[in-house]
Motif scaffolding. Structure first.
Motif, PDB file in Angstrom:
ATOM      1  N   ASP A  38      84.390 137.782 131.204  1.00 28.09           N
ATOM      2  CA  ASP A  38      83.717 136.501 131.004  1.00 28.09           C
ATOM      3  C   ASP A  38      82.255 136.775 130.691  1.00 28.09           C
ATOM      4  O   ASP A  38      81.530 137.373 131.507  1.00 28.09           O
ATOM      5  CB  ASP A  38      83.843 135.632 132.261  1.00 28.09           C
ATOM      6  N   LEU A  39      81.807 136.357 129.498  1.00 31.89           N
ATOM      7  CA  LEU A  39      80.468 136.659 129.016  1.00 31.89           C
ATOM      8  C   LEU A  39      79.624 135.399 128.922  1.00 31.89           C
ATOM      9  O   LEU A  39      80.118 134.335 128.544  1.00 31.89           O
ATOM     10  CB  LEU A  39      80.540 137.315 127.628  1.00 31.89           C
ATOM     11  N   THR A  40      78.343 135.534 129.244  1.00 32.60           N
ATOM     12  CA  THR A  40      77.403 134.449 129.012  1.00 32.60           C
ATOM     13  C   THR A  40      77.070 134.393 127.528  1.00 32.60           C
ATOM     14  O   THR A  40      77.518 135.236 126.733  1.00 32.60           O
ATOM     15  CB  THR A  40      76.111 134.670 129.809  1.00 32.60           C
ATOM     16  N   ASP A  41      76.266 133.420 127.159  1.00 32.40           N
ATOM     17  CA  ASP A  41      75.898 133.282 125.744  1.00 32.40           C
ATOM     18  C   ASP A  41      75.151 134.513 125.220  1.00 32.40           C
ATOM     19  O   ASP A  41      75.201 134.810 124.021  1.00 32.40           O
ATOM     20  CB  ASP A  41      75.032 132.033 125.543  1.00 32.40           C
TER      21      ASP A  41
ATOM     22  N   SER B 115      86.152 134.457 129.119  1.00 30.39           N
ATOM     23  CA  SER B 115      85.949 134.089 127.715  1.00 30.39           C
ATOM     24  C   SER B 115      86.647 135.053 126.755  1.00 30.39           C
ATOM     25  O   SER B 115      87.008 134.663 125.647  1.00 30.39           O
ATOM     26  CB  SER B 115      84.445 134.033 127.408  1.00 30.39           C
ATOM     27  N   VAL B 116      86.835 136.303 127.164  1.00 26.27           N
ATOM     28  CA  VAL B 116      87.600 137.275 126.372  1.00 26.27           C
ATOM     29  C   VAL B 116      88.820 137.645 127.195  1.00 26.27           C
ATOM     30  O   VAL B 116      88.693 138.227 128.274  1.00 26.27           O
ATOM     31  CB  VAL B 116      86.764 138.533 126.056  1.00 26.27           C
TER      32      VAL B 116
ATOM     33  N   PRO C 257      78.012 140.226 131.147  1.00 30.19           N
ATOM     34  CA  PRO C 257      79.272 140.032 131.870  1.00 30.19           C
ATOM     35  C   PRO C 257      79.053 139.327 133.207  1.00 30.19           C
ATOM     36  O   PRO C 257      78.107 139.646 133.945  1.00 30.19           O
ATOM     37  CB  PRO C 257      79.780 141.456 132.094  1.00 30.19           C
ATOM     38  N   LEU C 258      79.911 138.379 133.503  1.00 29.07           N
ATOM     39  CA  LEU C 258      79.892 137.701 134.796  1.00 29.07           C
ATOM     40  C   LEU C 258      81.022 138.210 135.693  1.00 29.07           C
ATOM     41  O   LEU C 258      80.818 138.444 136.882  1.00 29.07           O
ATOM     42  CB  LEU C 258      80.036 136.189 134.607  1.00 29.07           C
TER      43      LEU C 258
END
Length: 449
Positions: free
Chosen positions: A375-378, A60-61, A382-383
């Motif tokens: 990659d971040l959740t809502d 996501s980033v 961090p995932l």
């Protein structure tokens, strides 16, 4: 040392060997695994494909839109990583998307400065036994390629940086084994010479300068002569022409505005005798006389991740150090804490905690790279992380790797962040020089990437 009685009870005699063989053959699974490993690498058998499939490359980033660099057969990852961090800023300021700083230039000055410092260390430790632990450590690989964040900053602040075109790769910069062997020979010769005359300051000075001159010769014939000025012309990606003529330090200041002197290196040292919130340093670790001391603020892995996310969301990649070869599929460019199940393959206990790995020598920092995405959740958890490596485009996805968040907890040891991103308590600790815990030269926290 415990003095066990010497007996024959533990000899590998025929009876014990027969027992081991029978025990192995009694489990048919062992033969199945044996047959599988006769034709392929153990990682191909141990890989958990469900975990592998979960390590998707989209995050996501995502910062990087450039090509990776290549350190080839050298240990310059720490220098590549910091220069890759700087070029992320410089490419915009210079208007050249694929710009690179010269890694050979940084390597040259690191080795010459490190030799200069080591010669001082040899004189200062002349009262130590030559075969003692300290001298064995200092002379084991005195001019190897690896280093730490603060060491890279010391070199760059002292000597600046130049475009790669002005000091390109040589065979020895990309394949440093033989050059390093000759450097080590000369420094070990110098150690004997200087210790021999340690009580004669005038003779020490003469022999020290001769040794440094010899090191300079070896480096220069292998790596080339560093340019005294950056006389460089380039056409940016819009087609505009530019020309500069300035010192390497001035060029670095022009090309990159990141405040290197304000960065702090955070570590996750899991040993409880080094509490979180402590400031750590390592004896005899450094590369520049009068340079920046190597210091770490010991924090949790969760704190490192929070500050790394903060920097990435601001648009800045993050330098980090890790134990790279653990739980890794190198060709695919993937890491996860449970990616490879070796215990299931061998049916033997292998699991160690992070603290246990550090204490037993199973794990330490061996490689440095850049975080270029997450990659971040809502809820901002961090995932997985996107990583720019310096192994060229042939591994991973054009040289970029994917790291599960679980792997960060287990195998990431260091990140470099801005001092301004620390909270008030952390900044106070960093500024309290008198409270530094000094670790011995051979401590795992002094490992060089």
């Amino acid at each position: 040392m415990i003095d066990f009685p010497r007996t024959d009870s533990h000899r590998l005699d025929d009876q014990r060997l027969a027992t081991l063989r029978a025990r192995f053959l009694a489990d048919s699974r062992n033969r199945t695994v044996q047959n599988a490993l006769a034709r392929q690498d153990v990682d191909e058998v141990a890989v958990d494909h469900e975990v592998l499939l979960s390590l998707r490359s989209e995050v996501s980033v995502h910062l990087d839109d450039w090509k990776v660099t290549n350190q080839y057969e050298s240990g310059r990852c720490w220098l590549f990583a910091i220069l890759n961090l700087l070029r992320a800023d410089a490419r915009g300021r210079l208007g050249v998307k694929d710009f690179e700083f010269s890694q050979t230039h940084a390597m040259y000055w690191d080795k010459l400065e490190r030799a200069n410092l080591l010669l001082d260390e040899i004189v200062a430790t002349a009262d130590q036994p030559l075969d003692g632990r300290l001298m064995s450590h200092l002379l084991a690989g005195p001019l190897e390629d690896g280093g730490q964040w603060d060491m890279a900053v010391s070199v760059l602040l002292r000597h600046g940086a130049v475009p790669k075109q002005l000091m390109p790769e040589t065979y020895a910069s990309s394949h440093s084994k033989h050059m390093n062997a000759r450097l080590h020979q000369r420094l070990r010769r110098a150690a004997l010479d200087l210790r021999e005359v340690a009580d004669d300051p005038q003779e020490v000075s003469i022999r020290r300068e001769q040794a440094l001159s010899d090191i300079h010769t070896i480096l220069t014939v292998h790596l080339g002569t560093p340019p005294e000025r950056v006389d460089w012309e380039w056409r940016d990606d819009r087609g505009d022409f530019h020309r500069v003529s300035e010192q390497p330090q001035e060029f670095l200041a022009r090309a990159c505005w990141l405040p290197l002197e304000e960065y702090v290196c955070l570590v996750d040292d899991p040993r409880p005798e080094h509490p979180k919130g402590a400031l750590l340093t390592v004896e005899h670790l450094g590369n520049v006389v009068g340079g920046r001391p190597v210091r770490y603020l010991n924090v949790s892995s969760a704190r490192m991740k929070k500050l790394a996310v903060q920097a990435l969301k601001r648009g800045e990649p993050v330098w980090f150090g890790c134990d790279v070869a653990q739980q890794e599929l190198r060709a695919e460019g993937r890491w996860a804490a449970n990616l490879l199940d070796y215990e299931d393959v061998y049916q033997v206990p292998l699991t160690l905690t992070k603290e246990e790995r550090v204490r037993t020598g199973e794990s330490q920092m061996t490689h440095a790279m850049l975080l270029t995405g997450v990659d971040l959740t809502d809820d901002e958890t961090p995932l997985r992380w996107r990583v720019e490596n310096s192994w060229g485009p042939g591994r991973g996805e054009e040289g970029f790797f994917v790291m599960a968040d679980s792997w960060f907890d287990e195998y990431v040891f260091e990140v470099a962040v801005r001092r301004s991103d620390l909270d008030e308590t952390e900044r106070g600790i960093v500024d309290a020089d008198a409270e530094v815990i000094t670790l011995p030269a051979w401590d795992p926290m002094g490992a060089l990437a």
